[in-house]
Design an enzyme around this catalytic site. Structure first.
Site, PDB file in Angstrom:
ATOM      1  N   HIS A   1      11.387  -0.793  15.280  1.00 43.00           N
ATOM      2  CA  HIS A   1      11.372  -0.863  13.816  1.00 43.00           C
ATOM      3  C   HIS A   1      12.655  -1.515  13.349  1.00 43.00           C
ATOM      4  O   HIS A   1      13.702  -1.306  13.965  1.00 43.00           O
ATOM      5  CB  HIS A   1      11.243   0.551  13.230  1.00 43.00           C
TER       6      HIS A   1
ATOM      7  N   ASP B   1       2.867   3.227  13.009  1.00 40.40           N
ATOM      8  CA  ASP B   1       1.571   2.637  13.339  1.00 40.40           C
ATOM      9  C   ASP B   1       1.035   3.099  14.688  1.00 40.40           C
ATOM     10  O   ASP B   1      -0.166   3.010  14.935  1.00 40.40           O
ATOM     11  CB  ASP B   1       1.677   1.109  13.336  1.00 40.40           C
TER      12      ASP B   1
HETATM   13  N1  COA Z   1       8.104  -4.210  22.436  1.00 40.03           N
HETATM   14  C1  COA Z   1       8.980  -4.733  23.306  1.00 40.03           C
HETATM   15  N2  COA Z   1      10.231  -5.074  22.977  1.00 40.03           N
HETATM   16  C2  COA Z   1      10.601  -4.891  21.700  1.00 40.03           C
HETATM   17  C3  COA Z   1       9.742  -4.352  20.751  1.00 40.03           C
HETATM   18  C4  COA Z   1       8.446  -3.994  21.155  1.00 40.03           C
HETATM   19  N3  COA Z   1       7.565  -3.465  20.315  1.00 40.03           N
HETATM   20  N4  COA Z   1      10.388  -4.269  19.567  1.00 40.03           N
HETATM   21  C5  COA Z   1      11.613  -4.740  19.775  1.00 40.03           C
HETATM   22  N5  COA Z   1      11.735  -5.128  21.051  1.00 40.03           N
HETATM   23  C6  COA Z   1      12.943  -5.649  21.694  1.00 40.03           C
HETATM   24  C7  COA Z   1      13.064  -7.146  21.472  1.00 40.03           C
HETATM   25  O1  COA Z   1      12.407  -7.885  22.454  1.00 40.03           O
HETATM   26  C8  COA Z   1      14.548  -7.307  21.490  1.00 40.03           C
HETATM   27  O2  COA Z   1      14.967  -7.253  22.834  1.00 40.03           O
HETATM   28  P1  COA Z   1      16.161  -8.185  23.373  1.00 40.03           P
HETATM   29  O3  COA Z   1      17.361  -7.787  22.557  1.00 40.03           O
HETATM   30  O4  COA Z   1      16.241  -7.832  24.810  1.00 40.03           O
HETATM   31  O5  COA Z   1      15.701  -9.579  23.089  1.00 40.03           O
HETATM   32  C9  COA Z   1      15.063  -6.049  20.818  1.00 40.03           C
HETATM   33  O6  COA Z   1      14.050  -5.067  21.033  1.00 40.03           O
HETATM   34  C10 COA Z   1      15.298  -6.216  19.331  1.00 40.03           C
HETATM   35  O7  COA Z   1      14.151  -6.798  18.757  1.00 40.03           O
HETATM   36  P2  COA Z   1      14.082  -7.416  17.270  1.00 40.03           P
HETATM   37  O8  COA Z   1      12.852  -8.260  17.142  1.00 40.03           O
HETATM   38  O9  COA Z   1      15.378  -8.050  16.926  1.00 40.03           O
HETATM   39  O10 COA Z   1      13.954  -6.135  16.422  1.00 40.03           O
HETATM   40  P3  COA Z   1      13.482  -6.111  14.936  1.00 40.03           P
HETATM   41  O11 COA Z   1      14.203  -5.006  14.328  1.00 40.03           O
HETATM   42  O12 COA Z   1      13.564  -7.404  14.268  1.00 40.03           O
HETATM   43  O13 COA Z   1      11.912  -5.821  15.121  1.00 40.03           O
HETATM   44  C11 COA Z   1       9.736  -5.071  14.803  1.00 40.03           C
HETATM   45  C12 COA Z   1      11.215  -4.859  14.472  1.00 40.03           C
HETATM   46  C13 COA Z   1       8.919  -3.957  14.178  1.00 40.03           C
HETATM   47  C14 COA Z   1       9.246  -6.409  14.215  1.00 40.03           C
HETATM   48  C15 COA Z   1       9.554  -5.074  16.329  1.00 40.03           C
HETATM   49  O14 COA Z   1      10.046  -3.888  16.876  1.00 40.03           O
HETATM   50  C16 COA Z   1       8.104  -5.322  16.758  1.00 40.03           C
HETATM   51  O15 COA Z   1       7.675  -6.466  16.854  1.00 40.03           O
HETATM   52  N6  COA Z   1       7.334  -4.217  17.035  1.00 40.03           N
HETATM   53  C17 COA Z   1       5.960  -4.358  17.405  1.00 40.03           C
HETATM   54  C18 COA Z   1       5.082  -4.527  16.181  1.00 40.03           C
HETATM   55  C19 COA Z   1       4.975  -3.272  15.366  1.00 40.03           C
HETATM   56  O16 COA Z   1       4.778  -2.188  15.887  1.00 40.03           O
HETATM   57  N7  COA Z   1       5.071  -3.427  14.034  1.00 40.03           N
HETATM   58  C20 COA Z   1       4.953  -2.339  13.100  1.00 40.03           C
HETATM   59  C21 COA Z   1       6.261  -2.042  12.457  1.00 40.03           C
HETATM   60  S1  COA Z   1       6.143  -0.596  11.442  1.00 40.03           S
END
Ligand code: COA
Length: 377
Positions: free
Chosen positions: A263, A314
């Protein structure tokens, strides 16, 4: 006002605080969420109507206030004939978010200039929209599946009535409770994209119907609503607990994302997921089908150990929706139905203390180009 420094770029407004608000506090570091100062874990024991009242009026209702508020929601559920006609006229491939966007816009035809409408009246219009969202979604769903619409049942609460209108039969107590809890947990989440969009619209002194239409259009995008559906698809794909290990390793080695994990704000367990975890367990036990829940538990352990990532709201909603028999394309509309109360609270707060929301961009195009007449180009 001092000249803005356009060299400082905050893409996506990340990390920018744009207003004060008394509605919602997310404590991402400690995995806590408060609506109007009350912890989400406590509010989840009440009803969506209670949470809606709290968000909109800023305090918990007493018994009489809650009963009057619930009666207002019941009264406002019905749709005007022209909205039902619009729903019937929509092409069969119109999904519920599109139908919601169209109908809310149509409900606002002839909306009065907000400068001539009191805040109490704005609030009443917002509450009427909260009441109508489930009816629009359920009617659209049944119509596009060739089924008769099921009129709202005034004896049922907001969540139970939604399930009734959608499936055509009264839900049992646990199903109604699961839906209610899910609505409470999705009702508000501070300045997320759709809520911020409603506030941008209101900040121009446009009307609340336009603000909600903007909010629906913004929530519709896959980066906002919609992850619960991805979770259901993922659990189905994994199939059984013994396949979890292999699945996670495959996704992570391909730098993919495990849906329902991570998140932007919560860096620990999402408090909403904690509440829904218990509900997912209860409903899985009741159905006598623990497959998804066992997969989820195994996944949780691996993700914590491998990536220090925890479930978001979710993840467990995906399991709850699966057991409720929720059609896949209703997941995002559920989010909209729940979030409508948060939107009312934010629209009213913005009207009360308005400042036009107008950020700047960093212009990176050319300047002083030579203008030539069309025949010379
Ligand atoms: N699965 C695998 N790795 C994940 C992940 C996931 N669901 N969410 C984050 N990561 C990892 C990234 O690959 C990254 O790793 P790295 O530093 O080794 O490259 C690190 O965690 C940070 O990711 P980042 O995209 O910068 O975090 P964010 O805060 O921007 O992302 C989300 C937040 C929600 C977009 C992201 O966690 C995600 O895509 N989750 C899956 C979709 C989801 O469940 N969405 C509903 C949100 S309520």
């Amino acid at each position: 006002m001092a000249e803005a420094d356009e060299s400082i770029l905050n893409k996506g407004l990340e990390g920018i605080v744009v207003a004060t608000s008394e509605i919602c506090k997310i404590d991402g570091a400690n995995g806590k969420l408060y609506y109007r100062g009350y912890s989400i874990g406590d509010l989840a024991n009440g009803s969506y109507e209670e949470t809606s009242y709290l968000l909109i009026y800023g305090r918990l209702p007493n018994r009489k206030e809650l009963s009057e508020f619930s009666a207002t929601l019941v009264r406002e559920r019905e749709l005007p004939k022209h909205i039902v006609d619009i729903l019937m006229a929509l092409p069969n491939d119109t999904n519920s978010m599109e139908a919601l966007r169209t109908c809310v816009s149509a409900l606002g035809h002839g909306a009065r200039d907000p400068r001539e409408v009191s805040l109490e009246e704005q609030t009443r219009m917002g509450i009427a929209l909260v009441a109508k969202f489930p009816t629009i979604v359920a009617y659209n769903y049944r119509l596009r599946n060739g089924q008769q619409i099921v009129a709202p049942n005034p004896r049922l609460g907001h969540a139970a009535n939604f399930l009734y209108m959608l499936f055509g039969k009264e839900p049992d107590q646990l199903d109604a409770r699961a839906m209610d809890m899910d609505f409470i947990l999705h009702a508000e989440h501070s300045f997320n994209a759709s809520t911020f969009a409603t506030r941008v619209t209101v900040s121009t002194l446009s009307d609340i119907y336009s603000a909600f239409t903007t909010g629906i259009g913004t929530l519709k995008g896959p980066l906002h609503g919609g992850a619960a559906l991805e979770v259901s698809l993922m659990l189905e794909k994994i199939g059984s607990p013994d396949k979890v290990d292999g699945y996670v390793r495959e996704v992570l080695s391909g730098h993919g994302r495990v849906m329902g994990y991570g998140h932007r704000v919560y860096k620990t367990y999402d408090p909403r997921a904690r509440v829904l975890n218990n509900m997912a367990l209860e409903i899985s036990q009741k159905r006598g089908d623990m497959r998804y829940y066992e997969i989820a538990q195994k996944l949780e352990g691996i993700m914590a150990g491998e990536k220090n990532l925890y479930p978001n709201v979710d993840f467990y909603s995906g399991i709850v929706y699966h057991h409720l028999g929720m059609p896949a394309d209703i997941n995002t509309p559920i989010f909209a139905i729940a979030r409508a109360s948060g939107w009312v609270a934010h629209c009213v707060e913005q009207y009360k203390n308005n400042r036009l929301i107008r950020p700047l961009d960093q212009y990176i195009g050319p300047l002083d180009l030579k203008y030539t007449k069309i025949d010379d180009r």
